[in-house]
Design a protein around this motif. Structure first.
Motif: not given
Length: 912
Positions: A496-514, A520-528
């Motif tokens: 997400v960070g890489l795609a959004m930084s480069c303004a890749d067209p699929d960046a916002w779709e990747l955010v929705e997949k988080l 799961d606390p571990a998953c939640a921390r990574q999603a955050a």
């Protein structure tokens, strides 16, 4: 100096008799050190009738007054100290004096309630035969609260060393007993100038001699067969229940119960809370503990560990310390591990890190224990907020050849993450992460994927974005092979960070997949982390509203899932967003507070440093601007993440141009541009490009300026990056303004004006009010400059409507700058206006002479002067001569009564 309880003094003063009035008696109780003697001295110093006799009676010291005397018939103020020390003969004489107080007399009697021969009866028994008409008061001196301790600490140590942490610890350890506070502060002061205001330094000061002698003598006064209960309290180092105290003492229930009663009767122990027993002053425990014979002390610690293990919830850190002191190494290390796990699970990362660092730093630690504890330290530190000492500890541990390869690889991974994310040592951290990825590939695919995911993060200088994309491919494969959902989320978060930084067209779709709703606390921390990565990149792109939504969701999830590092990083993103969107009110203080809160790890506050520097530049405080933009020397600016480094470089270039240091500005521009171009994430050039282009163009290198604009345009392509697109238009405007051919100067300036207007419109839509005002000012400046150049373009330079419109726009820009608080920019815009609207000679009828008030020009010059600009810099900004500036400053100082520029700042009041 000790100040006693004011309420006791006020009560006595209100009740003091006038001449021939009924007498007053006040009993004052307070433990040792609470200020009883000082209260008597304050009473002795009170003004009163000239014939009022003041008689001191120090019980057990001077014997008191004679058996008979005229004092019984005179108005007398009796000051009776330490009545608990009085013998039977003194008590008999004192009772007679108090029963026969003459009219107009008063007495104040102090005592320690814990040392009275008969509890509750300061004068012994039987009860005193109080005469009719005698007013009797009883006061208990109050302990100091934390605020009163703070005042004493400021007086002793100074404001700069009187930290909240030190004050809290002083209050905790002294119990607020005034004499102990003052004595401990004197010992702390002996550490000068090494004392920095930490709780550990307060603890290291030791126990004041007066307190140590008092508590040790009281403990020794307890019979030897009962003394273990006092030792048990010293080992537990905090209030404990009756049964716990007896269990730790090793005495049986019957003997232990009697021992506790004897200890309370002799004041060796107290009851600080109902049903809880210990020392009245917490600091006293260590003094008594030091007198306990070693073998006995070890047994006490062993029993204390067993007792505390039965409490719920278990204080594992305290249990671990008791096992260590008892010499039980294996049980100690297991308790340390459980304490760290419990602290991490409850979000107390700092406590876990400190405990593990202390443990791992000890020599002779068994290899198997090191292999268990070191990964726990590394995992906790990566998500926590401390890392300096952890980095050094881990750097030593990874060199241990006895460590299993999987453990060493995991440690190296976390070490690399801390070097990059929390220490700013990205070059070193990148190398460590590459080694970790190779080590872990063969032994633990999950951690290998984590190392590869870290190498996807594009922020650090020195590596092209193409390399990050290659690591992304490897990380996705490794995460899928591992089958670990938290690891898949970690890779997605960095994607997400890489795609959004480069303004890749699929960046916002990747955010929705988080998986933001994962249980799961571990998953939640990574999603955050993914949400905050996306928010940060979106803000740099110019998507301020969408970025704000992601930021709010990410911060909330970070707080709920226990990810303080991510949460604090998000605070930096919020400061950037507030800067760009014009929410400047109080922003300087918010930046400074953030820097102060992260003083132990300043790299995490790098956003705050830069934003504070940008504010200082706009406000004309150029000395402060350079300091903040250089991170105040806490670490090198070359370590900054690429987008932040580009923004800081843009501000430094602008500052150099304002000071007419064109060659230095151009040199800095080339160096900063090389970093951004090497990274290849072109949206990050947005905060650098306009100033870099201007610097190299003004330095006479038109080819370099054109190349910068061309590379910026080609790098952006058709990417959806609103802030960068506005900056590209701005850069083209700068190029047109600075490079218009002499023969077509007017046309070139009008072309530049159109580009500036286009940029201003784009910034207005984002919105970015400061950038909008700067570019609108540029458009007006070019139109006014074209007026004297001639033009063959579609809008003649002599078009009065165009000139009037430009002047109106310039006036509006000056007001926008003023509303934001950009003092320097507002002054510059108004100075340009005055070049086209010169003041008329003479003074129109009714216009004030400003004889006693600052003229608008004097106020403008004065504001820039107190901001920190030199006379020459003010002159350049306002199109004045340095001599004129000097005259205006002198006039402002004369009219305000200021004695210096610093004093002038106070006289002017806050900048609008």
């Amino acid at each position: 100096m000790i100040t006693t309880c004011g309420s006791a003094l006020r009560s006595f003063v209100r009740a003091l008799p006038t001449r021939n009035a009924e007498p007053v008696l006040m009993f004052v109780e307070g433990a040792a050190g609470e200020g009883k003697s000082h209260l008597l001295q304050e009473l002795a110093d009170l003004p009163g009738p000239p014939d009022l006799a003041r008689l001191w009676w120090r019980c057990g010291a001077d014997g008191g007054p004679p058996e008979e005397g005229g004092h019984r018939r005179e108005a007398t103020l009796w000051l009776v100290d330490d009545v608990h020390r009085a013998d039977e003969d003194e008590l008999r004489r004192l009772r007679r004096v108090l029963e026969e107080l003459a009219p107009g007399s008063a007495a104040a009697v102090t005592y320690r309630p814990e040392e009275l021969p008969v509890p509750g009866l300061p004068l012994g028994g039987p009860p005193l035969a109080y005469p009719n008409g005698l007013t009797v008061l009883r006061n208990r001196l109050a302990l100091w609260d934390e605020e009163r301790v703070r005042r004493a600490a400021v007086e002793a140590l100074g404001e700069d060393r009187c930290t909240d942490e030190a004050v809290t610890r002083l209050h905790e350890r002294t119990g607020g007993v005034p004499r102990v506070v003052v004595d401990l502060l004197a010992m702390v002061r002996e550490q000068w100038p090494a004392f920095t205001g930490t709780a550990a330094e307060v603890d290291a000061a030791g126990v004041p001699t007066r307190l140590a002698e008092l508590v040790v003598s009281r403990a020794h006064a307890v019979a030897p067969e009962h003394r273990p209960v006092v030792w048990a309290a010293a080992v537990l180092d905090g209030p404990a229940g009756r049964d716990e105290l007896i269990a730790v003492s090793g005495l049986g229930a019957e003997t232990g119960g009697g021992a506790l009663l004897r200890a309370l009767e002799s004041a060796a122990l107290a009851e600080p809370a109902e049903g809880r027993y210990g020392f009245a002053v917490p600091l006293a425990a260590s003094a008594v503990r030091a007198t306990v014979p070693g073998p006995v002390r070890q047994d006490l610690h062993r029993r204390a560990a067993d007792v505390l293990s039965r409490r719920q919830p278990v204080a594992w850190a305290a249990v671990a310390e008791h096992h260590r002191a008892a010499g039980e190494g294996h049980r100690w290390l297991r308790a340390v591990e459980r304490a760290a796990e419990a602290a991490e699970a409850s979000g107390r990362h700092e406590q876990a890190i400190a405990l593990l660092e202390r443990t791992l730093a000890l020599p002779g630690l068994p290899p198997q224990a090191r292999a268990r504890l070191a990964p726990l330290l590394a995992r906790t530190a990566v998500t926590g907020l401390r890392s300096d000492q952890t980095v050094e500890v881990l750097a030593q541990i990874v060199q241990d050849a006895a460590l299993p390869p999987a453990v060493r690889g995991e440690l190296r991974l976390d070490l690399g993450l801390m070097l990059c994310n929390q220490m700013g040592r990205s070059h070193e951290g990148w190398q460590v992460l590459e080694v970790a990825a190779g080590e872990l590939r063969e032994v633990r695919s999950v951690l290998a994927a984590r190392a590869m995911a870290a190498l996807v993060t594009p922020y650090w200088p020195g590596v092209s974005v193409d390399v990050h994309r290659e690591w992304l491919i490897k990380a996705v494969v490794a995460a899928d092979d591992s089958g670990d959902e938290p690891m898949r989320t970690a890779v997605l978060a960095n994607h997400v960070g890489l795609a959004m930084s480069c303004a890749d067209p699929d960046a916002w779709e990747l955010v929705e997949k988080l998986p933001v709703k994962s249980t799961d606390p571990a998953c939640a921390r990574q999603a955050a982390r993914g949400l905050c990565n996306g928010a940060d990149s979106a803000v740099w792109l110019g998507f301020y509203e969408r970025g704000a939504d992601l930021l709010a969701e990410g911060r909330d999830l970070s707080a709920r899932s226990g990810a303080p590092y991510t949460e604090h990083s998000a605070l930096g993103t919020r400061l950037l967003q507030e800067w760009w969107t014009g929410r400047w009110l109080g922003l300087d203080k918010r930046c400074e507070d953030f820097v102060a809160a992260t003083a132990d790890m300043p790299f995490i506050a790098s956003d705050a440093y830069v934003v504070r520097g940008l504010l200082a530049l706009a406000q004309g405080d150029w000395g402060e601007a350079r300091s903040w933009l250089s991170q105040q020397g806490t670490f090198g600016t070359e370590k900054l993440p690429v987008p932040l480094g580009a923004a800081a470089a843009g501000a430094v270039i602008r500052l150099a141009l304002a000071r007419q240091e064109v060659a230095a500005a151009a040199e800095h521009a080339r160096a900063a541009w090389k970093v951004v171009a090497g990274k290849g994430v072109w949206p990050w050039a947005a905060e650098l490009a306009p100033w870099a282009v201007e610097a190299v163009a003004r330095a006479g290198d038109g080819t370099a300026a054109h190349t910068m604009v061309r590379n910026f345009s080609q790098g952006l392509g058709r990417r959806d990056a609103p802030a960068a697109r506005a900056a590209l238009t701005w850069s083209r405007a700068v190029l047109a303004e600075t490079e218009a051919p002499a023969e077509e100067r007017g046309s070139g300036l009008l072309e530049a004006a159109e580009l500036y207007e286009e940029a201003a419109t784009a910034y207005g839509e984002l919105p970015r009010p400061y950038s909008q005002a700067l570019t609108a000012e540029g458009a007006a400046r070019c139109v006014l400059a074209a007026d004297g150049e001639g033009s063959s373009g579609p809008v003649p330079a002599s078009d009065d409507a165009a000139i009037l419109s430009a002047l109106a726009e310039l006036e509006a820009c000056a007001q926008r700058f003023t509303d934001l608080g950009a003092v320097w920019d507002a002054a510059r815009a108004r100075a340009l206006l005055r070049t086209r609207q010169p003041a008329r000679k003479g003074r129109p009828p009714g216009r004030p002479s400003h004889a006693d008030q600052l003229s608008p020009r004097e106020e403008e010059v004065a504001q820039l002067a107190v901001s920190g600009l030199t006379n020459r810099e003010i002159a350049t900004t306002l199109h004045l001569s340095p001599r004129t500036v000097e005259q205006h400053i002198a006039g402002a100082m004369r009219k305000t009564g200021a004695l210096s520029r610093r004093d002038l700042a106070h006289r002017l009041g806050p900048t609008p």
